[in-house]
Design an enzyme around this catalytic site. Sequence first.
Site, PDB file in Angstrom:
ATOM      1  N   LYS A   1       0.834  -1.212   0.000  1.00  0.00           N
ATOM      2  CA  LYS A   1       0.000   0.000   0.000  1.00  0.00           C
ATOM      3  C   LYS A   1       0.869   1.262   0.000  1.00  0.00           C
ATOM      4  CE  LYS A   1      -2.782   0.892   3.717  1.00  0.00           C
ATOM      5  NZ  LYS A   1      -2.561   2.276   4.240  1.00  0.00           N
ATOM      6  N   SER A   2       1.851   1.318   0.883  1.00  0.00           N
ATOM      7  CA  SER A   2       2.702   2.521   0.970  1.00  0.00           C
ATOM      8  C   SER A   2       3.394   2.790  -0.356  1.00  0.00           C
ATOM      9  CB  SER A   2       3.789   2.318   2.035  1.00  0.00           C
ATOM     10  OG  SER A   2       3.237   2.332   3.312  1.00  0.00           O
TER      11      SER A   2
ATOM     12  N   ARG B   1       3.003   5.981  -3.226  1.00  0.00           N
ATOM     13  CA  ARG B   1       4.178   6.757  -3.643  1.00  0.00           C
ATOM     14  C   ARG B   1       4.423   6.629  -5.148  1.00  0.00           C
ATOM     15  NH1 ARG B   1       4.364   5.725   1.615  1.00  0.00           N
ATOM     16  NH2 ARG B   1       5.713   6.879   3.048  1.00  0.00           N
TER      17      ARG B   1
ATOM     18  N   GLY C   1      -4.762   8.311   5.471  1.00  0.00           N
ATOM     19  CA  GLY C   1      -3.818   9.255   6.075  1.00  0.00           C
ATOM     20  C   GLY C   1      -2.624   9.502   5.168  1.00  0.00           C
TER      21      GLY C   1
ATOM     22  N   ARG D   1      -8.044  12.478  12.830  1.00  0.00           N
ATOM     23  CA  ARG D   1      -6.610  12.182  12.969  1.00  0.00           C
ATOM     24  C   ARG D   1      -5.781  13.468  12.926  1.00  0.00           C
ATOM     25  NH1 ARG D   1      -5.003   7.194   9.387  1.00  0.00           N
ATOM     26  NH2 ARG D   1      -3.166   7.363  10.721  1.00  0.00           N
TER      27      ARG D   1
ATOM     28  N   SER E   1       7.451   9.161  12.054  1.00  0.00           N
ATOM     29  CA  SER E   1       6.329   8.928  11.134  1.00  0.00           C
ATOM     30  C   SER E   1       6.797   9.098   9.701  1.00  0.00           C
ATOM     31  CB  SER E   1       5.205   9.924  11.435  1.00  0.00           C
ATOM     32  OG  SER E   1       4.406  10.122  10.287  1.00  0.00           O
TER      33      SER E   1
ATOM     34  N   ASP F   1       2.065  -1.023  11.894  1.00  0.00           N
ATOM     35  CA  ASP F   1       0.739  -1.387  11.381  1.00  0.00           C
ATOM     36  C   ASP F   1       0.336  -2.811  11.761  1.00  0.00           C
ATOM     37  OD1 ASP F   1       0.392   1.098  10.289  1.00  0.00           O
ATOM     38  OD2 ASP F   1       1.041   0.521   8.280  1.00  0.00           O
TER      39      ASP F   1
ATOM     40  N   LYS G   1      -4.347   6.024  14.987  1.00  0.00           N
ATOM     41  CA  LYS G   1      -4.422   5.382  13.677  1.00  0.00           C
ATOM     42  C   LYS G   1      -5.888   5.410  13.202  1.00  0.00           C
ATOM     43  CE  LYS G   1      -0.099   4.379  13.070  1.00  0.00           C
ATOM     44  NZ  LYS G   1       0.673   5.054  12.044  1.00  0.00           N
TER      45      LYS G   1
ATOM     46  N   ARG H   1      -7.613  -2.934   9.750  1.00  0.00           N
ATOM     47  CA  ARG H   1      -6.699  -3.890  10.393  1.00  0.00           C
ATOM     48  C   ARG H   1      -7.316  -4.522  11.648  1.00  0.00           C
ATOM     49  NH1 ARG H   1      -2.564  -3.253   6.924  1.00  0.00           N
ATOM     50  NH2 ARG H   1      -1.904  -1.142   6.435  1.00  0.00           N
TER      51      ARG H   1
END
Length: 435
Positions: A22-23, A27, A103, A131, A174, A322, A349, A395
Amino acid sequence: MNRLSIKYKGPLLGEITAPPDKSISHRAIMFSSLAEGQSIVRNFLQAEDPLRTLEAFRKMGIKIEYRTPNSEPRHTYNEIIIHGKGLYGLNAPKDTIDCGNSGTTMRLLSGILSAQAFSTSLTGDASLSSRPMKRVINPLTEMGAVIESANGFPPLRIRGGKLTPISYKSPVASAQVKSAIILAGLYCDGTTTVIEPGKSRDHTERMLKASGVDISVKDLDVSVRGVAALKPMEITVPGDLSSAAFFIVAGLIVPGSEIVIRNTGINPTRSGLIDVLNLMGADIKPENERLVSGEPVADLHVKHSRLKGMNIGGDLILRAIDEFPILCVAAAKAEGTTKITGAGELRVKESDRIASMAAELRKMGVKIEELEDGLIIEGQEDLSPAAAVSYGDHRIAMSMLIAGLTAKGETTVDNTDCVNTSFPGFMEILESLNQ
Ligand code: S3P
């Protein structure tokens, strides 16, 4: 799939492939939209969160096309083409960009939008709206952006402009904060530095380096020099350890199981869960270790194991940020007590994951003490079936489904549509192992 039920059907056996990361998917869209020319992204995660990022860039005038039909089942292999228009090629969007539950979309976009010659509004769902955003607003304001918010929470209104480089000591480890500042730093004359209190995931650094950016890493400091252009990329997104994590733990705690999870990312800034589980006595063997687009990847061979409780904190938790919910499930099934500390970030989160996991595992008969920054979990042989809820947090939903798999009787989990934010196809993959 708003309520799912699950029960023990026997050992999990077989081979699966980890869904795309996902990250890295977020990107890949962002950096190739800002690059000059055509990029190819293979194995993009077609889940709600990264699709928010994709739609945001389409709204800002970037042409993004699927070379493979996107009507295919979402977890099958795909290839997309992104026609990047350069660092200054984005158009002002006609209306607000909705970041949904994501986020990463909101915080990383904030860095990019801070440098644009237009204003943008960013909004999100109820969870994202609660958040904290001051963590990106503060450094980006220091660099010269003007950002209005609802007292530090979304929605955000970002008026971009000429930015000046900063050296920023971040109060929080972070990757979203670090990446937002690095992305803004691409637009500055000179060097921008972020100093973190602990090492967060480093995908931004790896990917920008491959795009020709002068970015250097020294322990906890990351420095980036402003650039004129990013090179287009050709990238195959590796599998996501954070999604594989549910099956790793399932394979360990369901008696008799033996599974292989192919193509799982094992980037050392992400692999804390594997280290913790190994210390707890898990049988997880990485096989066929290799690099996929500059990211370390392996096939993980997992066998049912008797886990032992332990104390977990600091760097290990940061590298498993995570994976906290599913780690709690492993601890609930381990012999003895597990104490997790240093996990205060989990309170902000997609839900307050410390409170969520404490409440839901208690329903299954687990003794849990809640700490400000973690949990003390007494492991037990048998979990009781329960009527669990997800708090709209993907999650938590998937962790409780895995916990339910080991209980004697049927467990239900309510409000499970959120699974689609990171892992469409989760239940089908689980069922494929449990025939
Ligand atoms: C992410 C960073 C982490 C992680 C999130 C994805 C990223 O968030 O929890 O799921 O892609 O940069 P924080 O930066 O808030 O730790």
